[in-house]
Design a protein around this motif. Sequence first.
Motif, PDB file in Angstrom:
ATOM      1  N   ALA A 169      11.260  13.471 -34.914  1.00  0.00           N
ATOM      2  CA  ALA A 169      12.372  14.305 -35.388  1.00  0.00           C
ATOM      3  C   ALA A 169      12.746  13.932 -36.822  1.00  0.00           C
ATOM      4  O   ALA A 169      12.984  14.805 -37.667  1.00  0.00           O
TER       5      ALA A 169
ATOM      6  N   CYS B 232      14.619  17.685 -34.778  1.00  0.00           N
ATOM      7  CA  CYS B 232      14.874  17.646 -33.342  1.00  0.00           C
ATOM      8  C   CYS B 232      13.552  17.658 -32.573  1.00  0.00           C
ATOM      9  O   CYS B 232      12.650  18.428 -32.897  1.00  0.00           O
ATOM     10  N   THR B 233      13.453  16.773 -31.588  1.00  0.00           N
ATOM     11  CA  THR B 233      12.263  16.715 -30.738  1.00  0.00           C
ATOM     12  C   THR B 233      12.685  16.885 -29.282  1.00  0.00           C
ATOM     13  O   THR B 233      13.695  16.310 -28.867  1.00  0.00           O
TER      14      THR B 233
ATOM     15  N   THR C   8      17.848  14.326 -31.410  1.00  0.00           N
ATOM     16  CA  THR C   8      18.230  15.013 -32.642  1.00  0.00           C
ATOM     17  C   THR C   8      18.766  13.995 -33.650  1.00  0.00           C
ATOM     18  O   THR C   8      19.430  13.034 -33.277  1.00  0.00           O
TER      19      THR C   8
END
Lengths: 337, 337
Positions: free
Chosen positions: A2, A21-22, A89
């Motif tokens: 992220a 974000c991931t 995030t």
Amino acid sequence: MAIEAAWQFQGLTYPNPAVGCTIVQNGAVIAVGAHAKAGNPHAEVMALKEAYITLSNDNKIDALISSADIHNYLLINHNNIFNDCDIYTTLEPCSHQGKTPSCASLLSKLYPKHIFISSSDTNPEAKEGAKLLEAAGIKVTYDLCSKEGEDLLRPFKLWNKKNLVTYKWAQRLDGTIDGGLISDATSRKRVHEIRNACDLIVIGGNTVREDRPTLDSRLVKGKAPDVLIYTRCKDFTKETSASQTATACFDKEIPLFKIKDRNVFIEDNFEKLIEYKNILIEGGPSMFEATKDVVDRYLCFLAPRTGGKMKFSNDKIDFKILQSTKLDNDLMIWMEK
Amino acid sequence: MAIEAAWQFQGLTYPNPAVGCTIVQNGAVIAVGAHAKAGNPHAEVMALKEAYITLSNDNKIDALISSADIHNYLLINHNNIFNDCDIYTTLEPCSHQGKTPSCASLLSKLYPKHIFISSSDTNPEAKEGAKLLEAAGIKVTYDLCSKEGEDLLRPFKLWNKKNLVTYKWAQRLDGTIDGGLISDATSRKRVHEIRNACDLIVIGGNTVREDRPTLDSRLVKGKAPDVLIYTRCKDFTKETSASQTATACFDKEIPLFKIKDRNVFIEDNFEKLIEYKNILIEGGPSMFEATKDVVDRYLCFLAPRTGGKMKFSNDKIDFKILQSTKLDNDLMIWMEK
């Protein structure tokens, strides 16, 4: 992942922060998203859109561009597919409806299992998103990779506090900056993208006289920010003011001065900077020296060549590398002192 | 991701290639692995081990270190959990039992859906793994990211063809190499890891005289490779051979000459290189110039500082950046001319 995704848009998101974000499901990475530009969807929305396609096999969302459209589509169609997802995030999801609906509100309805946040949002309009998530019953973990998150977020904090002053230069591997073109086309385009997100470019008087630059962002069909020309004109005498004399030293027929709605200031100090928020300084060794007390962050485009004579700085400096990305055949290196 | 993972071990895998592998299931990344060192499991095995834990929730495999143990555990316990996986590998899975069992044989039994290969293996002992996979009914796609795969694999191809000659130096951001310590501890340790995988270090006579280096890999408790000191001794006359005279120029009491089982050659040419496979040259501007026709690959450790006077090279050079990694606060940059 992220954090790395967010850095790819560092310098381009003003007045918003660079955020990544991931989304992970059962130990598998199903999506990575980042905020690319103010007005574009937030990082969480970009990642949720990608994750939705992976999880649902419904590609219709792919055609949706605006944040509002993606939010609405997800709210109607999510079918609880995010309930076993973990979301990482770099910044606390926003709680306010700005150019897009609130991410915290969206996430609270999609109801993922766990949200990991690197930096808390201290912006009074957007903060407390995490409280909203916790109130909805979602598990929230704070301060994951918090040091890396802060390095990523510092420009945003500086915009909110005073302003961000970035010193940018292009050099070869041997440290030289003179003797013709240095950077790749990809780096030059990126500089124009960064200029397009700035409100003021600062440049030295000698550069204006010698290189006659336009200092716009034409390579990305962008704007021409205001310009501050920093000069200590040799003709300066007590009888005339610095700016009057300095003004006389420049060829006002070059394109830099001819752009409609652009303000050009010619000054022997940096007081003007306080009136701007996102400031890019471009210059050589004397500008590097002159601006060292006002610069927050350094951005070096490094071309793997040798050849010039003049070094980017004659100072003795220790930088800290925040992030480096290979752009075509150059390196783009973000640093602080 | 597979290619980036592999690059993290570039320079450390001799005589094996640096290889990376990513496993994807229904669009989600479930594992990334790389080959770290000769004798350690291949990239596919590292990735399969991680993927197995993600998919099965059986952690027992985590304790297994040897490739044979991981192979056996997977063969017994896989329970067809890889059947809907796509596997991306930077090099064709090997077909031969070397230090570890054949990866192609293992994969043919785990029966993933699709295998994507970047570079084919031309090593006569290992090649045709892909044919074995296809014969088992697995879909195989060749030449994915083939350019990046070839950049990654070139050292291995050079070892098989003649040898690999890498020129390594440490410099500051301003291109300087003199005036005290340059690199971080992490970079210095990495150099020792790379030396530990080499069979010959080449260094200039002046460096031996002035810096009195040991040229071993003590920071990683590794070996001391053979050393070739390249020198053009000023006392050279027709009456004595170059190596006899040059020998006389060095203080043989320094540690470099005192290591048991190490061969040290003192020569005014590079003919010795043909007897070695994985060669590391370390030096300053005159070595850079002297070795330019024998070097295959350049490795620069760049520290974000300024301060010295002497540049790493006085030549005019254009490099191509193959890969760059941030190591602590330095950059490690792999390049070719």
